[in-house]
Scaffold this active site. Structure first.
Site, short mmCIF file in Angstrom:
data_model
loop_
_atom_site.label_atom_id
_atom_site.label_comp_id
_atom_site.label_asym_id
_atom_site.label_seq_id
_atom_site.Cartn_x
_atom_site.Cartn_y
_atom_site.Cartn_z
N LYS A 103 -24.80 -13.91 14.27
CA LYS A 103 -25.99 -14.77 14.26
C LYS A 103 -25.96 -15.66 15.49
O LYS A 103 -25.00 -16.41 15.72
CB LYS A 103 -26.03 -15.64 13.00
CG LYS A 103 -27.22 -16.57 12.98
CD LYS A 103 -27.20 -17.56 11.85
CE LYS A 103 -27.78 -18.88 12.33
NZ LYS A 103 -27.72 -19.95 11.34
N GLY A 145 -33.03 -25.80 6.54
CA GLY A 145 -34.02 -26.74 6.03
C GLY A 145 -34.34 -26.62 4.56
O GLY A 145 -35.06 -27.44 4.01
#
Ligand SMILES: CC(=O)[C@@H](O)[C@H](O)COP(=O)(O)O
Length: 267
Positions: A109, A197
């Site tokens: 990632k 988030g």
């Protein structure tokens, strides 16, 4: 998956990244936990198949300290090294090359941050780093802004998955721009996973209802009063959101519509 279109992805009971297929659509992190035992218990409760690892921050090689791999076993979880803490593309590429040398990880990632306050991704640096990593043979899942145009650019450059933020990392604000997340999910031909988030279970369900292939989260579970219980809640929320997406929601109406109409329905 041969056909990566939204239509094909939307009905699949698993998602495929760079020829690897996963049934769990919830990826969890390995930071901020009290200890590795709690981290492992949460990852199990989440039903996760992938855990993401900040390779510069986690002990992967010093046997004199507690080691992540003793708790989250690599034969049980796919490790997804990430470049958390990198503020330039060059730094991110260097970090992932070292990770590959150390652990053989090719699926990674990419995360290149812009500034320490917002932790927003720097998309110019991210795109540049992505191109270098692809040329180097990596399969790259890319943390990015919630911009559909940028998402397309990343896919065109060869990203294996698009990972738009729901809100700033660690904020727990939930998905701030549902329209953009939906557009990104619809246009992509590679998996789209909301990353960062998420604050609570309903945020995860919304991501899935918008048509995403999965969700990556860390803080919402690690900072919950009961991380293992929250991990279980997140698993259920991802599954519920996916089911709701597949079921197809009712239309949104401006005005009321009687729940017991006099015609048009079976009596
Ligand atoms: C774990 C990881 O990869 C983070 O960089 C990620 O973006 C998670 O964000 P939250 O902590 O907001 O879930």
């Amino acid at each position: 998956m041969a056909d990566g279109s939204w239509e094909a992805r939307r009905s699949a009971d698993s998602f495929t990244v760079a020829d690897r297929t996963f049934r769990s659509r919830l990826i969890v992190g390995t930071g901020k936990y009290k200890d590795y035992a709690e981290n492992a218990a949460a990852a199990e409760a989440a039903g996760a198949e992938i855990v993401t690892v900040a390779v510069r921050r986690v002990n992967l090689s010093n046997p004199n300290e507690p080691m992540l791999v003793d708790y989250l076993r690599p034969d049980r979880f796919t490790f997804l090294p990430n470049t958390a803490g990198c503020f330039t593309g060059e730094d991110a590429v260097r970090t992932l090359r070292l990770a590959r040398e150390a652990g053989g990880w090719n699926l990674v990632k990419l995360e290149v941050l812009s500034d320490p306050d917002t932790l927003y991704p720097d998309m110019v640096e991210t795109l540049h780093a992505l191109e270098l990593l692809i040329a180097d043979g990596f399969d790259v899942m890319v943390y990015c802004s919630d911009d559909p145009v940028m998402a397309r650019r990343l896919e065109d450059a060869g990203a294996a998955a698009i990972m738009p933020l729901g809100a700033p990392i660690g904020s727990g604000l939930g998905i701030q721009n549902r329209l953009n997340i939906r557009l990104i999910a619809e246009q992509a031909r590679v998996p789209v996973l909301v990353d960062a988030g998420v604050g609570t279970a309903s945020d995860a369900a919304i991501a899935m209802e918008l048509g995403c292939d999965g969700v990556l989260m860390n803080t919402a579970i690690a900072e919950a009063r009961d991380p293992v219980r929250m991990a279980r809640a997140m698993k259920l929320a991802v599954e519920a959101g996916r089911e709701a997406f597949l079921a197809g929601r009712m239309p949104v109406r401006t005005y009321g519509a009687a729940s017991s109409p006099t015609s048009g329905y079976i009596s």
